[in-house]
Motif scaffolding. Structure first.
Motif, short mmCIF file in Angstrom:
data_model
loop_
_atom_site.label_atom_id
_atom_site.label_comp_id
_atom_site.label_asym_id
_atom_site.label_seq_id
_atom_site.Cartn_x
_atom_site.Cartn_y
_atom_site.Cartn_z
N ARG A 179 16.80 6.41 -6.90
CA ARG A 179 16.72 5.96 -5.51
C ARG A 179 17.32 7.06 -4.62
N SER A 180 16.79 7.18 -3.43
CA SER A 180 17.34 8.11 -2.45
C SER A 180 18.62 7.50 -1.88
N SER A 181 19.57 8.36 -1.53
CA SER A 181 20.76 7.85 -0.85
C SER A 181 21.18 8.81 0.24
N PHE A 182 21.91 8.29 1.19
CA PHE A 182 22.30 9.06 2.36
C PHE A 182 23.56 8.45 2.93
N GLN A 183 24.52 9.29 3.28
CA GLN A 183 25.76 8.76 3.82
C GLN A 183 25.76 8.86 5.34
N SER A 184 25.70 7.70 6.01
CA SER A 184 25.93 7.71 7.45
C SER A 184 27.33 7.13 7.64
N ILE A 185 27.44 5.86 8.06
CA ILE A 185 28.78 5.27 8.13
C ILE A 185 29.18 4.84 6.73
N GLY A 186 28.29 4.08 6.08
CA GLY A 186 28.47 3.82 4.65
C GLY A 186 27.33 4.53 3.95
N PHE A 187 27.10 4.20 2.68
CA PHE A 187 25.94 4.77 2.00
C PHE A 187 24.71 3.90 2.26
N LYS A 188 23.58 4.55 2.49
CA LYS A 188 22.30 3.83 2.59
C LYS A 188 21.49 4.20 1.35
N TYR A 189 20.65 3.26 0.91
CA TYR A 189 19.87 3.50 -0.30
C TYR A 189 18.42 3.08 -0.09
N SER A 190 17.54 3.75 -0.80
CA SER A 190 16.15 3.26 -0.87
C SER A 190 16.07 2.27 -2.03
N LYS A 191 14.90 1.72 -2.24
CA LYS A 191 14.66 0.99 -3.49
C LYS A 191 14.58 2.02 -4.63
N PHE A 192 14.69 1.55 -5.86
CA PHE A 192 14.50 2.45 -7.00
C PHE A 192 13.01 2.74 -7.20
N SER A 193 12.73 3.95 -7.66
CA SER A 193 11.34 4.34 -7.92
C SER A 193 10.81 3.59 -9.15
N GLN A 194 9.51 3.55 -9.27
CA GLN A 194 8.89 3.00 -10.48
C GLN A 194 9.39 3.80 -11.68
N PRO A 195 9.73 3.13 -12.80
CA PRO A 195 10.26 3.88 -13.95
C PRO A 195 9.24 4.87 -14.53
N THR A 196 9.78 6.02 -14.97
CA THR A 196 9.01 7.00 -15.73
C THR A 196 9.58 6.96 -17.14
N CYS A 197 8.73 6.70 -18.15
CA CYS A 197 9.27 6.53 -19.52
C CYS A 197 8.77 7.65 -20.43
N VAL A 198 9.65 8.09 -21.32
CA VAL A 198 9.33 9.19 -22.25
C VAL A 198 9.78 8.80 -23.64
N LEU A 199 9.05 9.32 -24.63
CA LEU A 199 9.39 9.07 -26.03
C LEU A 199 10.24 10.22 -26.51
N LEU A 200 11.44 9.92 -27.04
CA LEU A 200 12.38 10.98 -27.41
C LEU A 200 12.55 11.08 -28.92
N ASN A 201 12.66 12.32 -29.38
CA ASN A 201 12.93 12.63 -30.81
C ASN A 201 12.07 11.80 -31.74
N HIS A 202 10.79 11.76 -31.41
CA HIS A 202 9.87 10.97 -32.21
C HIS A 202 9.36 11.84 -33.35
#
Length: 204
Positions: A179-202
């Motif tokens: 998610r994107s974040s930005f500090q103005s007075i407090g922290f602001k956030y976007s929603k989380f992106s759609q997951p990207t999935c990978v197969l590891l050490n297969h």
């Protein structure tokens, strides 16, 4: 001849969306087909000085992107729009005030995931207008095994920075989201992106 003043634009709104500041409106009821719109803005630094927006003069569309004409991202601005038809024009209609820095709405970043033998390199790209690239955008990254609720979190990563994750101990299907974040007075956030999935050490 049937020429009269066009009706004023309706629902004039200064909208912060996906890192941009946009003025939107709807045509007044009974607007003639040839109607065009002209936009000006006023910054808190120079009250009562309405400045022309060159790319939003006599336009047919019903929105105007103001992001890169804003003289200062840390002061409030408001905008106004009028309808024009032939020699006739409507009264100006004004929006409410907004400040980019305080009111900016973030879009999720796009993740670029590069899987190497025992490492993943992750970086994020943001849908930013060039004029706001210098502000301190950040992102938070989550990594988890597919199906698990247990997320490893990497927080407040500067926008241009790459996260390198050692995957030696990981096996199976792993997902990443940010998610994107930005500090103005407090922290602001976007929603989380759609997951990207990978197969590891297969071992195939």
């Amino acid at each position: 001849s049937g020429h009269v003043r066009p009706p004023p634009p309706q629902n004039v709104t200064l909208l912060s969306k996906d890192f941009d500041m946009i003025l939107t409106w709807t045509p007044g009821e009974g607007s003639p087909p040839d109607v065009t719109y002209t936009v000006r803005y006023e910054s808190q630094e120079h009250m009562d000085k309405w400045i022309m927006v060159p790319h939003c003069k006599n336009i047919h569309r019903t929105s105007c992107n103001l992001t890169c004409v804003l003289p200062n991202f840390f002061v409030k601005v408001r905008a106004r729009v009028k309808a024009v038809s032939g020699q006739f024009q409507s009264p100006w209609v004004e929006s409410q005030s907004k400040e980019y820095h305080l009111d900016v709405e973030l879009a999720p970043p796009l993740l670029n995931v590069d899987v190497k033998e025992n490492l993943i390199h992750v970086n994020a790209s943001f849908p930013l207008a060039t004029c706001v690239e210098s502000l301190l955008w950040m992102y938070d990254l989550n990594l988890w095994e597919a199906g698990s609720e247990d997320k490893k979190q990497y927080e407040h990563i500067l926008r241009k920075n790459t996260v390198t994750i050692n995957t030696t101990a990981l096996r199976g299907n792993y997902c990443l989201s940010a998610r994107s974040s930005f500090q103005s007075i407090g922290f602001k956030y976007s929603k989380f992106s759609q997951p990207t999935c990978v197969l590891l050490n297969h071992k195939g």
